[in-house]
Design a protein around this motif. Structure first.
Motif, PDB file in Angstrom:
ATOM      1  N   GLU A  87      -6.117  22.861 126.133  1.00 28.73           N
ATOM      2  CA  GLU A  87      -7.560  22.711 126.001  1.00 28.73           C
ATOM      3  C   GLU A  87      -8.094  23.260 124.684  1.00 28.73           C
ATOM      4  OE1 GLU A  87      -9.937  24.902 128.763  1.00 28.73           O
ATOM      5  OE2 GLU A  87      -8.976  26.824 128.322  1.00 28.73           O
ATOM      6  N   ARG A  88      -7.292  24.026 123.956  1.00 27.18           N
ATOM      7  CA  ARG A  88      -7.795  24.619 122.711  1.00 27.18           C
ATOM      8  C   ARG A  88      -6.951  24.248 121.493  1.00 27.18           C
ATOM      9  NH1 ARG A  88      -9.318  29.637 124.230  1.00 27.18           N
ATOM     10  NH2 ARG A  88      -9.134  29.000 126.394  1.00 27.18           N
ATOM     11  N   THR A  89      -6.086  23.253 121.637  1.00 27.51           N
ATOM     12  CA  THR A  89      -5.262  22.805 120.511  1.00 27.51           C
ATOM     13  C   THR A  89      -5.225  21.283 120.474  1.00 27.51           C
ATOM     14  OG1 THR A  89      -3.254  22.897 121.857  1.00 27.51           O
ATOM     15  CG2 THR A  89      -3.795  24.864 120.565  1.00 27.51           C
ATOM     16  N   HIS A 141     -12.911  20.670 115.379  1.00 25.33           N
ATOM     17  CA  HIS A 141     -11.967  21.754 115.122  1.00 25.33           C
ATOM     18  C   HIS A 141     -11.646  21.904 113.638  1.00 25.33           C
ATOM     19  CE1 HIS A 141     -11.378  22.340 119.361  1.00 25.33           C
ATOM     20  NE2 HIS A 141     -10.953  21.104 119.526  1.00 25.33           N
ATOM     21  N   THR A 197     -15.338  26.127 126.573  1.00 25.38           N
ATOM     22  CA  THR A 197     -15.466  26.278 128.023  1.00 25.38           C
ATOM     23  C   THR A 197     -15.226  27.704 128.513  1.00 25.38           C
ATOM     24  OG1 THR A 197     -13.148  25.646 128.335  1.00 25.38           O
ATOM     25  CG2 THR A 197     -14.783  23.885 128.396  1.00 25.38           C
ATOM     26  N   ARG A 229     -12.253  28.892 119.088  1.00 26.94           N
ATOM     27  CA  ARG A 229     -12.651  29.313 120.426  1.00 26.94           C
ATOM     28  C   ARG A 229     -12.986  28.077 121.239  1.00 26.94           C
ATOM     29  NH1 ARG A 229     -17.582  33.412 121.296  1.00 26.94           N
ATOM     30  NH2 ARG A 229     -16.295  34.580 119.855  1.00 26.94           N
ATOM     31  N   CYS A 230     -12.423  27.979 122.432  1.00 21.57           N
ATOM     32  CA  CYS A 230     -12.710  26.847 123.298  1.00 21.57           C
ATOM     33  C   CYS A 230     -14.133  26.978 123.822  1.00 21.57           C
ATOM     34  CB  CYS A 230     -11.709  26.816 124.454  1.00 21.57           C
ATOM     35  SG  CYS A 230     -11.945  25.445 125.585  1.00 21.57           S
ATOM     36  N   GLU A 246     -17.010  20.758 116.259  1.00 25.89           N
ATOM     37  CA  GLU A 246     -16.506  20.041 117.427  1.00 25.89           C
ATOM     38  C   GLU A 246     -15.216  19.278 117.124  1.00 25.89           C
ATOM     39  OE1 GLU A 246     -19.924  17.819 118.575  1.00 25.89           O
ATOM     40  OE2 GLU A 246     -20.811  19.491 119.703  1.00 25.89           O
ATOM     41  N   MET A 279      -2.865  27.177 116.935  1.00 27.83           N
ATOM     42  CA  MET A 279      -3.858  27.982 117.635  1.00 27.83           C
ATOM     43  C   MET A 279      -3.990  29.366 116.999  1.00 27.83           C
ATOM     44  SD  MET A 279      -3.880  29.095 121.673  1.00 27.83           S
ATOM     45  CE  MET A 279      -2.335  30.002 121.512  1.00 27.83           C
TER      46      MET A 279
END
Length: 301
Positions: A101-103, A271, A138, A135-136, A269, A129
């Motif tokens: 979810e973060r990569t 990244h 969510t 930072r995600c 958004e 990462m």
């Protein structure tokens, strides 16, 4: 502290640790951030590769910190059943949700642009990462690369380093030597307790136990919350008094150029920039304000 489970029997092959020693390991510390941007080391995550092309992710929660945190600061590590209270969680030959979810995925169109932005010419989402510092949106968790363990002697004339990690050890003359006032003592110890670093008390010639550190952290956080409530009550009283005298006009909305905000929001958004860089470019200092403005932009395209 609740007992930590060390003899858990996994229900499937994806949670069963691989045997043998990995030939490669990369590691990061998972931090939870509170509304004041204080970092709490809530765990460690290791990415390990083995000679037979198998791999695994190993999550090692810092339960002494987690068990002391309120729900407003820590809601769990996504994808892990924290209610099991395991010493370690394994994800074998699969990418856990926390990582995915973060990569960026391998099929992402702008993948090589994202890799190049952090100086990478190969695909390794875990390394990305650690380099990207993203930072995600969510959760309030970030991951930072682990550093070699350090022995640090506390000196009253110098502040503690702000990059303490769980493997560090801070030697202090005594607990009371951390400050001349209750607030100073609390702030000094909190900077160590949040990081998960070990504390060696020279006056007693011993290391503070995890249970003691957890208890101190919980106590100090309760004190901080009470102080914050008292400040808020005093502020509200001051505002009411100012209103009664006709002197209060309210807090002005921060002015941010809409075009700049849209540009920065787009880069964030995708990244391409970190949250910290996005806030710096827009001049927004509050994380809650930053995300509120992002929601406004999305709702008014």
């Amino acid at each position: 502290m609740r007992p930590i489970i060390t003899d858990f029997e996994p229900q499937n092959e994806y949670a069963k640790p691989l045997a043998g020693e990995p030939y490669y390991r990369n590691s990061g510390i998972i931090y939870a951030l509170d509304k004041s941007e204080h970092k709490y080391a809530v765990g460690r995550v290791d990415y390990e590769r083995f000679d037979d092309q198998n791999y695994q992710y190993v999550f090692s929660p810092e339960w002494s910190i987690i068990d002391a945190l309120p729900g407003s600061v820590f809601q769990g590590i996504p994808g892990l059943d924290m209610s099991l209270h395991l010493e370690r969680y394994y994800r074998v030959n699969m990418t856990p949700y926390f990582i995915s979810e973060r990569t960026p995925s391998e099929s992402r169109e702008d993948l090589w642009e994202l890799l190049s932005a952090v100086g990478m010419d190969y695909y390794d989402r875990f390394e990305w990462m650690l380099r990207a510092h993203m930072r995600c949106g969510t959760d309030n968790l970030i991951v930072e690369r682990t550093a070699p363990a350090r022995q640090i002697k506390y000196n009253e004339s110098q502040s503690l380093p702000d990059d303490l990690q769980p493997d560090d050890c801070v030697s202090i003359g005594s607990l009371s030597s951390m400050g001349t006032s209750n607030r100073q003592l609390r702030n000094g110890l909190l900077s160590v307790l949040r990081s998960g670093a070990h504390i060696f008390d020279e006056s007693e010639s011993r290391m503070l136990s995890e249970e003691e550190c957890s208890m101190l952290l919980k106590l100090f956080l309760i004190q901080e919350e009470l102080d914050a409530k008292n400040r808020k009550t005093a502020q509200a009283s001051g505002i009411q008094a100012a209103k009664a005298e006709g002197k209060y006009t309210g807090r002005k909305r921060l002015s941010v150029d809409t075009n700049l905000l849209r540009q920065v929001a787009g880069s964030f958004e995708k990244h391409q920039i970190t949250e910290k860089e996005a806030m710096r470019r827009t001049g927004i200092k509050s994380r809650s304000t930053f995300y509120r403005r992002l929601r406004e932009i999305r709702s008014n395209p």
